[in-house]
Enzyme design. Structure first.
Site, PDB file in Angstrom:
ATOM      1  N   GLY A  71       0.816  -1.218   0.000  1.00 49.08           N
ATOM      2  CA  GLY A  71       0.000   0.000   0.000  1.00 49.08           C
ATOM      3  C   GLY A  71       0.845   1.263   0.000  1.00 49.08           C
ATOM      4  N   ASP A 109       0.100  -8.935   2.094  1.00 48.81           N
ATOM      5  CA  ASP A 109      -0.919  -7.989   1.631  1.00 48.81           C
ATOM      6  C   ASP A 109      -1.963  -8.784   0.869  1.00 48.81           C
ATOM      7  OD1 ASP A 109      -2.298  -5.817   0.138  1.00 48.81           O
ATOM      8  OD2 ASP A 109      -0.654  -4.572   0.880  1.00 48.81           O
ATOM      9  N   ASN A 157      -6.292  -3.211  -1.870  1.00 54.16           N
ATOM     10  CA  ASN A 157      -6.153  -1.805  -2.270  1.00 54.16           C
ATOM     11  C   ASN A 157      -4.726  -1.526  -2.768  1.00 54.16           C
ATOM     12  OD1 ASN A 157      -7.282   0.774  -2.620  1.00 54.16           O
ATOM     13  ND2 ASN A 157      -6.363   1.506  -0.710  1.00 54.16           N
ATOM     14  N   PHE A 164       0.420  -2.143   8.721  1.00 54.17           N
ATOM     15  CA  PHE A 164      -0.349  -1.145   7.962  1.00 54.17           C
ATOM     16  C   PHE A 164      -1.675  -1.695   7.461  1.00 54.17           C
ATOM     17  CE2 PHE A 164       4.130  -0.056   7.182  1.00 54.17           C
ATOM     18  CZ  PHE A 164       4.130   1.278   7.538  1.00 54.17           C
ATOM     19  N   SER A 171      -3.915   7.010  13.830  1.00 52.92           N
ATOM     20  CA  SER A 171      -4.298   8.179  13.040  1.00 52.92           C
ATOM     21  C   SER A 171      -4.652   9.350  13.934  1.00 52.92           C
ATOM     22  CB  SER A 171      -5.522   7.792  12.209  1.00 52.92           C
ATOM     23  OG  SER A 171      -6.127   8.928  11.650  1.00 52.92           O
ATOM     24  N   ALA A 172      -4.472  10.535  13.414  1.00 58.45           N
ATOM     25  CA  ALA A 172      -4.907  11.748  14.108  1.00 58.45           C
ATOM     26  C   ALA A 172      -6.410  11.742  14.354  1.00 58.45           C
ATOM     27  CB  ALA A 172      -4.537  12.966  13.276  1.00 58.45           C
ATOM     28  N   TYR A 195     -14.459   3.943  11.011  1.00 56.41           N
ATOM     29  CA  TYR A 195     -13.016   3.860  10.752  1.00 56.41           C
ATOM     30  C   TYR A 195     -12.239   4.385  11.954  1.00 56.41           C
ATOM     31  CZ  TYR A 195      -8.389   5.296   9.228  1.00 56.41           C
ATOM     32  OH  TYR A 195      -7.032   5.496   9.170  1.00 56.41           O
ATOM     33  N   LYS A 205      -9.559   2.551  14.940  1.00 54.47           N
ATOM     34  CA  LYS A 205      -8.218   2.978  15.381  1.00 54.47           C
ATOM     35  C   LYS A 205      -8.183   3.128  16.904  1.00 54.47           C
ATOM     36  CE  LYS A 205      -6.191   3.125  11.391  1.00 54.47           C
ATOM     37  NZ  LYS A 205      -5.323   2.019  11.032  1.00 54.47           N
ATOM     38  N   ASN A 244     -11.272  10.166  -2.311  1.00 51.45           N
ATOM     39  CA  ASN A 244     -11.934  10.845  -1.186  1.00 51.45           C
ATOM     40  C   ASN A 244     -11.054  11.951  -0.631  1.00 51.45           C
ATOM     41  OD1 ASN A 244     -14.121   8.923  -0.986  1.00 51.45           O
ATOM     42  ND2 ASN A 244     -12.556   7.483  -0.272  1.00 51.45           N
ATOM     43  N   LEU A 254      -7.922  14.867  -0.416  1.00 50.91           N
ATOM     44  CA  LEU A 254      -7.615  16.068  -1.187  1.00 50.91           C
ATOM     45  C   LEU A 254      -6.508  15.861  -2.227  1.00 50.91           C
ATOM     46  CD1 LEU A 254      -8.071  19.113  -1.578  1.00 50.91           C
ATOM     47  CD2 LEU A 254      -6.342  19.502   0.191  1.00 50.91           C
TER      48      LEU A 254
HETATM   49  P1  NAD Z   1      -3.426   1.581   1.723  1.00 48.63           P
HETATM   50  O1  NAD Z   1      -4.824   1.157   1.470  1.00 48.63           O
HETATM   51  O2  NAD Z   1      -2.632   2.112   0.576  1.00 48.63           O
HETATM   52  O3  NAD Z   1      -2.599   0.382   2.400  1.00 48.63           O
HETATM   53  C1  NAD Z   1      -3.194  -0.621   3.185  1.00 48.63           C
HETATM   54  C2  NAD Z   1      -2.779  -1.962   2.592  1.00 48.63           C
HETATM   55  O4  NAD Z   1      -3.321  -3.009   3.395  1.00 48.63           O
HETATM   56  C3  NAD Z   1      -3.287  -2.166   1.167  1.00 48.63           C
HETATM   57  O5  NAD Z   1      -2.205  -2.558   0.340  1.00 48.63           O
HETATM   58  C4  NAD Z   1      -4.332  -3.289   1.303  1.00 48.63           C
HETATM   59  O6  NAD Z   1      -4.370  -4.111   0.141  1.00 48.63           O
HETATM   60  C5  NAD Z   1      -3.853  -4.012   2.545  1.00 48.63           C
HETATM   61  N1  NAD Z   1      -4.894  -4.689   3.338  1.00 48.63           N
HETATM   62  C6  NAD Z   1      -6.080  -4.185   3.758  1.00 48.63           C
HETATM   63  N2  NAD Z   1      -6.751  -5.110   4.489  1.00 48.63           N
HETATM   64  C7  NAD Z   1      -5.958  -6.207   4.531  1.00 48.63           C
HETATM   65  C8  NAD Z   1      -6.085  -7.492   5.124  1.00 48.63           C
HETATM   66  N3  NAD Z   1      -7.187  -7.837   5.823  1.00 48.63           N
HETATM   67  N4  NAD Z   1      -5.092  -8.388   4.963  1.00 48.63           N
HETATM   68  C9  NAD Z   1      -3.984  -8.072   4.254  1.00 48.63           C
HETATM   69  N5  NAD Z   1      -3.814  -6.872   3.654  1.00 48.63           N
HETATM   70  C10 NAD Z   1      -4.787  -5.954   3.791  1.00 48.63           C
HETATM   71  O7  NAD Z   1      -3.460   2.651   2.921  1.00 48.63           O
HETATM   72  P2  NAD Z   1      -2.312   3.567   3.508  1.00 48.63           P
HETATM   73  O8  NAD Z   1      -2.675   4.986   3.240  1.00 48.63           O
HETATM   74  O9  NAD Z   1      -0.991   3.059   3.102  1.00 48.63           O
HETATM   75  O10 NAD Z   1      -2.570   3.328   5.055  1.00 48.63           O
HETATM   76  C11 NAD Z   1      -1.835   2.369   5.806  1.00 48.63           C
HETATM   77  C12 NAD Z   1      -2.333   2.372   7.228  1.00 48.63           C
HETATM   78  O11 NAD Z   1      -2.183   3.684   7.768  1.00 48.63           O
HETATM   79  C13 NAD Z   1      -3.806   2.019   7.376  1.00 48.63           C
HETATM   80  O12 NAD Z   1      -3.967   1.235   8.538  1.00 48.63           O
HETATM   81  C14 NAD Z   1      -4.466   3.362   7.541  1.00 48.63           C
HETATM   82  O13 NAD Z   1      -5.663   3.277   8.284  1.00 48.63           O
HETATM   83  C15 NAD Z   1      -3.413   4.134   8.309  1.00 48.63           C
HETATM   84  N6  NAD Z   1      -3.527   5.588   8.146  1.00 48.63           N
HETATM   85  C16 NAD Z   1      -3.538   6.133   6.888  1.00 48.63           C
HETATM   86  C17 NAD Z   1      -3.693   7.502   6.747  1.00 48.63           C
HETATM   87  C18 NAD Z   1      -3.746   8.142   5.373  1.00 48.63           C
HETATM   88  O14 NAD Z   1      -4.195   9.291   5.267  1.00 48.63           O
HETATM   89  N7  NAD Z   1      -3.292   7.492   4.308  1.00 48.63           N
HETATM   90  C19 NAD Z   1      -3.791   8.339   7.873  1.00 48.63           C
HETATM   91  C20 NAD Z   1      -3.746   7.751   9.139  1.00 48.63           C
HETATM   92  C21 NAD Z   1      -3.614   6.361   9.259  1.00 48.63           C
HETATM   93  N1  UFG Z   2     -11.104  18.385   0.919  1.00 45.44           N
HETATM   94  C1  UFG Z   2     -11.711  19.135  -0.072  1.00 45.44           C
HETATM   95  N2  UFG Z   2     -12.071  18.504  -1.222  1.00 45.44           N
HETATM   96  C2  UFG Z   2     -11.842  17.172  -1.450  1.00 45.44           C
HETATM   97  C3  UFG Z   2     -11.224  16.422  -0.421  1.00 45.44           C
HETATM   98  C4  UFG Z   2     -10.882  17.062   0.754  1.00 45.44           C
HETATM   99  O1  UFG Z   2     -11.927  20.329   0.079  1.00 45.44           O
HETATM  100  O2  UFG Z   2     -12.195  16.659  -2.518  1.00 45.44           O
HETATM  101  C5  UFG Z   2     -10.671  19.059   2.157  1.00 45.44           C
HETATM  102  C6  UFG Z   2     -11.327  18.520   3.416  1.00 45.44           C
HETATM  103  O3  UFG Z   2     -12.541  19.183   3.664  1.00 45.44           O
HETATM  104  C7  UFG Z   2     -10.244  18.812   4.469  1.00 45.44           C
HETATM  105  C8  UFG Z   2      -8.933  18.659   3.698  1.00 45.44           C
HETATM  106  O4  UFG Z   2      -9.285  18.826   2.318  1.00 45.44           O
HETATM  107  O5  UFG Z   2     -10.342  20.131   4.909  1.00 45.44           O
HETATM  108  C9  UFG Z   2      -8.258  17.304   3.872  1.00 45.44           C
HETATM  109  O6  UFG Z   2      -9.189  16.269   3.582  1.00 45.44           O
HETATM  110  P1  UFG Z   2      -8.717  14.752   3.351  1.00 45.44           P
HETATM  111  O7  UFG Z   2      -9.946  13.980   2.980  1.00 45.44           O
HETATM  112  O8  UFG Z   2      -7.571  14.716   2.416  1.00 45.44           O
HETATM  113  O9  UFG Z   2      -8.167  14.330   4.775  1.00 45.44           O
HETATM  114  P2  UFG Z   2      -8.877  14.317   6.207  1.00 45.44           P
HETATM  115  O10 UFG Z   2      -8.135  15.285   7.084  1.00 45.44           O
HETATM  116  O11 UFG Z   2     -10.335  14.470   6.098  1.00 45.44           O
HETATM  117  O12 UFG Z   2      -8.630  12.825   6.695  1.00 45.44           O
HETATM  118  C10 UFG Z   2      -7.393  12.126   6.484  1.00 45.44           C
HETATM  119  C11 UFG Z   2      -7.682  10.639   6.304  1.00 45.44           C
HETATM  120  C12 UFG Z   2      -8.229  10.070   7.583  1.00 45.44           C
HETATM  121  C13 UFG Z   2      -7.270  10.351   8.711  1.00 45.44           C
HETATM  122  C14 UFG Z   2      -7.015  11.833   8.810  1.00 45.44           C
HETATM  123  C15 UFG Z   2      -5.973  12.122   9.866  1.00 45.44           C
HETATM  124  O13 UFG Z   2      -8.635  10.445   5.275  1.00 45.44           O
HETATM  125  O14 UFG Z   2      -8.338   8.690   7.457  1.00 45.44           O
HETATM  126  O15 UFG Z   2      -6.533  12.337   7.564  1.00 45.44           O
HETATM  127  O16 UFG Z   2      -4.845  11.367   9.649  1.00 45.44           O
HETATM  128  F1  UFG Z   2      -7.812   9.916   9.854  1.00 45.44           F
END
Ligand code: NAD
Ligand code: UFG
Length: 332
Positions: free
Chosen positions: A9, A31, A35, A80, A124-125, A148, A152, A197, A199
């Site tokens: 991922g 993995d 995703n 992850f 996550s935050a 979600y 966490k 979803n 930004l």
């Molecule tokens: P991602 O979807 O790119 O990576 C997650 C990976 O886990 C994917 O490759 C998916 O195929 C794999 N996966 C999901 N469920 C699985 C399962 N049951 N068994 C084996 N593999 C599985 O997401 P990411 O952005 O790399 O996020 C990694 C971690 O960090 C996640 O736990 C996510 O919740 C956390 N996180 C992400 C963000 C963010 O904004 N990207 C912020 C805070 C926390």
């Molecule tokens: N935003 C837009 N348009 C879009 C998407 C987002 O204006 O199409 C805005 C949102 O309103 C927000 C900012 O851009 O103000 C960031 O939005 P994101 O969706 O990129 O991120 P979030 O802060 O909502 O959430 C992300 C992850 C969550 C995680 C969080 C804190 O999606 O899973 O950061 O780590 F929990």
């Protein structure tokens, strides 16, 4: 040996690169590719010389996971694997609790069985919930506003309880703020399926001409320009934080809870302007109503990571946007 779950991922792949750069010559990746794509593994190998043992396994499949631990001397797990789309979690809560909570429980049972005592967990935050004021410090109470986020909060609790029961367990709960950007090679990055979803992936698709315009969710917040403010962190800085956390927990059993953010907030329009500057592309946008559940402002107090891990984010917003754009140009 280190096992990286979800290593194909977005954050996992960058962390594999940083672990290899820090001297790991061989890593195990699990993995289920729900995703991600397997080709990421070749991209990683192009960036850094490392032996990757990949298993297409769902972490909820206890037998398959057990087999991975039997075949490899795993002493550390960087975890992850999980589902992460906030909106989808509201539509499919059972899927989210099942995947994220059951997955982590199965993983821990397997670790316990094989005497594996170190775990770095992607939190996550989002666990700061709506009741705290930024900047967020690690000792603030946690809560959530969607399934979600609750997964966490709950996974953190499960790991804390497990560590309380086993004094040899070393756990890092890393609370990520908003990871964006990509590896500077342009070989790995974030490319979600369908309409993004978040930004930055959305802006990338607009820049690439795949989507017409950005929808800015609200410009009436009490912020510098009325749009939402977040603590964006370069994914390579975030990945490096995992290496530092691993060094730390090797010397300190128990639970480390730490924010990985820059400590600085930028607005949606700051991101748009910076992206336009570094890419030379116009990002057309319209102002839409606020997105339900969004906080106006979210940023970290990043002191603990600096004090305990000696880690701070180094890359600028320009770097984040330029690297996202490079990945977009080469891959979208
Ligand atoms: P991602 O979807 O790119 O990576 C997650 C990976 O886990 C994917 O490759 C998916 O195929 C794999 N996966 C999901 N469920 C699985 C399962 N049951 N068994 C084996 N593999 C599985 O997401 P990411 O952005 O790399 O996020 C990694 C971690 O960090 C996640 O736990 C996510 O919740 C956390 N996180 C992400 C963000 C963010 O904004 N990207 C912020 C805070 C926390
Ligand atoms: N935003 C837009 N348009 C879009 C998407 C987002 O204006 O199409 C805005 C949102 O309103 C927000 C900012 O851009 O103000 C960031 O939005 P994101 O969706 O990129 O991120 P979030 O802060 O909502 O959430 C992300 C992850 C969550 C995680 C969080 C804190 O999606 O899973 O950061 O780590 F929990």
């Amino acid at each position: 040996m280190i096992l990286v779950t979800g290593g194909c991922g977005y954050i996992g792949s960058h962390t594999v690169v940083e672990l290899a750069k820090a001297g790991e010559k061989e890593l195990v990746i699990v993995d289920n590719l729900s995703n991600a794509k397997e080709e990421v593994l070749d991209r990683i190998r192009q960036i850094v010389p490392v032996r990757l043992h990949f298993y297409r396994v769902d972490i909820r499949d206890e037998e398959a996971l057990d087999n991975v631990f039997s075949l490899n001397p795993i002493d550390t797990v960087v975890h992850f694997a999980g589902l992460k789309a906030v909106g989808e979690s509201v539509q499919k809560p059972v899927l989210y609790y099942e995947n994220n909570i059951s997955g982590t429980l199965h993983l821990m049972k397997t670790m316990q069985k094989h005497g594996c005592k170190r775990m770095i967990f992607s939190s996550s935050a989002t666990v700061y919930g709506p009741g705290n004021e930024p900047p967020y410090t690690e000792d603030m109470p946690t809560s959530a506003t969607n399934p979600y986020g609750w997964t966490k909060v709950m996974q953190e609790q499960i790991l804390r309880d497990a560590a309380a029961a086993d004094p040899q367990l070393c756990v890092a709960l890393l609370r990520y703020f908003n990871p964006i950007g990509a590896h500077e090679s342009g070989l790995i990055g974030e490319n979600p399926n369908g309409i993004p979803n978040n930004l930055m992936p959305y802006i990338c698709k607009v820049a690439a001409g795949k989507l017409e315009k950005l929808h800015v969710f609200g410009n009436d917040y009490d912020t510098c320009d009325g749009t939402g403010v977040r603590d964006y962190i370069h994914v390579v800085d975030l990945a490096a934080g995992h290496v530092q956390a691993l060094n730390y927990i090797q010397k300190h059993p128990g639970v480390l809870t730490v924010n990985l953010g820059t400590g600085r907030g930028f607005s949606v329009l700051d991101i748009v302007k910076t992206y336009e500057k570094v890419s030379g592309r116009k990002i057309p946008y319209v102002i839409d109503p606020r997105r339900p559940g969004d906080l106006p402002i979210c940023y970290a107090n990043a002191d603990r990571a600096r004090e305990l891990l000696g880690w701070t984010a180094k890359k600028t917003l320009e770097d984040m946007c330029a690297d996202s754009w490079r990945f977009t140009e080469r891959n979208l």
